[in-house]
Design an enzyme around this catalytic site. Sequence first.
Site, PDB file in Angstrom:
ATOM      1  N   LYS A  52      48.799  53.081  48.586  1.00  6.54           N
ATOM      2  CA  LYS A  52      47.458  52.028  49.251  1.00  6.54           C
ATOM      3  C   LYS A  52      47.509  51.439  50.788  1.00  6.54           C
ATOM      4  O   LYS A  52      46.498  51.544  51.383  1.00  6.54           O
ATOM      5  CB  LYS A  52      47.491  51.025  48.476  1.00  6.54           C
ATOM      6  N   GLN A  96      48.869  44.234  41.927  1.00  3.21           N
ATOM      7  CA  GLN A  96      49.166  45.540  41.294  1.00  3.21           C
ATOM      8  C   GLN A  96      49.599  45.207  40.088  1.00  3.21           C
ATOM      9  O   GLN A  96      50.386  44.382  39.431  1.00  3.21           O
ATOM     10  CB  GLN A  96      50.266  46.127  42.098  1.00  3.21           C
ATOM     11  N   ASP A 119      39.362  45.381  43.476  1.00  2.00           N
ATOM     12  CA  ASP A 119      39.967  46.186  42.196  1.00  2.00           C
ATOM     13  C   ASP A 119      38.618  46.357  41.103  1.00  2.00           C
ATOM     14  O   ASP A 119      38.718  47.206  40.138  1.00  2.00           O
ATOM     15  CB  ASP A 119      40.892  45.554  41.379  1.00  2.00           C
TER      16      ASP A 119
HETATM   17  N1  GUN Z   1      47.648  49.716  38.001  1.00  2.00           N
HETATM   18  C1  GUN Z   1      47.276  50.849  37.575  1.00  2.00           C
HETATM   19  N2  GUN Z   1      45.908  51.140  38.428  1.00  2.00           N
HETATM   20  C2  GUN Z   1      45.713  50.008  38.968  1.00  2.00           C
HETATM   21  C3  GUN Z   1      44.510  49.704  39.743  1.00  2.00           C
HETATM   22  O1  GUN Z   1      43.584  50.470  39.976  1.00  2.00           O
HETATM   23  N3  GUN Z   1      44.594  48.505  40.439  1.00  2.00           N
HETATM   24  C4  GUN Z   1      45.670  47.761  40.135  1.00  2.00           C
HETATM   25  N4  GUN Z   1      45.445  46.661  40.724  1.00  2.00           N
HETATM   26  N5  GUN Z   1      46.892  47.979  39.586  1.00  2.00           N
HETATM   27  C5  GUN Z   1      46.874  49.104  38.922  1.00  2.00           C
END
Ligand code: GUN
Length: 280
Positions: A52, A96, A119
Site C-alpha cells: 500500500k 490494517q 477503507d
Molecule cells: N485486512 C485485509 N484486507 C484489508 C483491507 O482492505 N483493509 C484493512 N485495513 N485491513 C485489511
Amino acid sequence: MANIIDGKLISDQIKQELKEKVSQLKNQNIAIQLAVIQVGNDPASSVYVSNKKKACAFVGIDSISYELSSDTTEEELLELIYELNESSSVNGILVQLPLPKSISEERILLAIDPKKDVDGFHPYNVGSMCIGKATYLPCTPAGVIQLLKRSNIDIEGKDCVILGRSNIVGKPMSLLMLQENATVTICHSKTKNLKEVCKKADILIVAIGKPKMITAEYVKEDAVVIDVGIHRDENNKLCGDVDFDAVFASCQAITPVPGGVGPMTIAMLLQNCIDSAWNK
Ligand code: GUN
C-alpha cells in the site's frame, strides 16, 4: 478456455490515471496524506502494508507509518486515532486488520473519523453505501466491480453468487452487485446444496477463505469467476479459493491469484485517498 482477467494490468492503468489526478491536485496546492497503522508484525499484514505504501509513493500520495508493537493497548491505539482525526495534514486513516485479539476491531473502526475512513469500514460509510449514497467504498468489493466493468463484463440482470459473508468482502460485495442490478445470492458455511447454487451463477465471486475449494463442479460453463482468496498451497505457492487449473478450461473468464483482485484493492484505496482530499 477462459480469458484471464488481468488485475495487475487493469490496476496499473488505474494507478496511472490516479497519478495524473494527484499531480493536478498538487498544482492546486492540495496534498494528500495517508496514515497507515499496523499493530504487531503479522507477516501477511506487513506485505499488504508495504504494498500500500509503495502504491501511494507511485501516485504521489504521502504515507506516514505507525508500526506499533503487538502489546499496544486499545486505549493507546484509540489515542493515536483521535490525534490523527484532528490532524489537518492527514486525509486518510487506515488501520490494517486483523488486530490483536486484545483490541476490539469494532471500537477502533468506530473511532476513525468517517471523513478519513478510506477503507470504507466505518458504520456511517457502510450505511451510506447501503442506501446508494456516494461514499468511500470498501476497497476489495469496489475493485471487483472495476475489474468487471473494465473487462466489459455485463453485470445488469446477471445471476451473481457470492461465497462468503464477511463485513470486508462478502456483505459489501453483495450490495455493490445489487447496485449494478445483478440478482444476488450470498452463500456461507451453512448454505445447503452449495454446488448447485454456485452452478447457477453467471458471475461467481469467491471469498470463502479455503484454498482451492472451488472446483469445476461448482462452476457453470461460461461463468465469470472472481477469486478473492489468497493462500499458500502445499508447495508454498500462492493460490486462491478457486482451483484455477480445474476451472480454467470451462469458464468464460477468471481472475488469477496472484495478479487478480489483490492489486485492485490497493488501486481503490488510492482512489479513496484522492476522494478524501477532494472532500476536504
Ligand atoms: N485486512 C485485509 N484486507 C484489508 C483491507 O482492505 N483493509 C484493512 N485495513 N485491513 C485489511
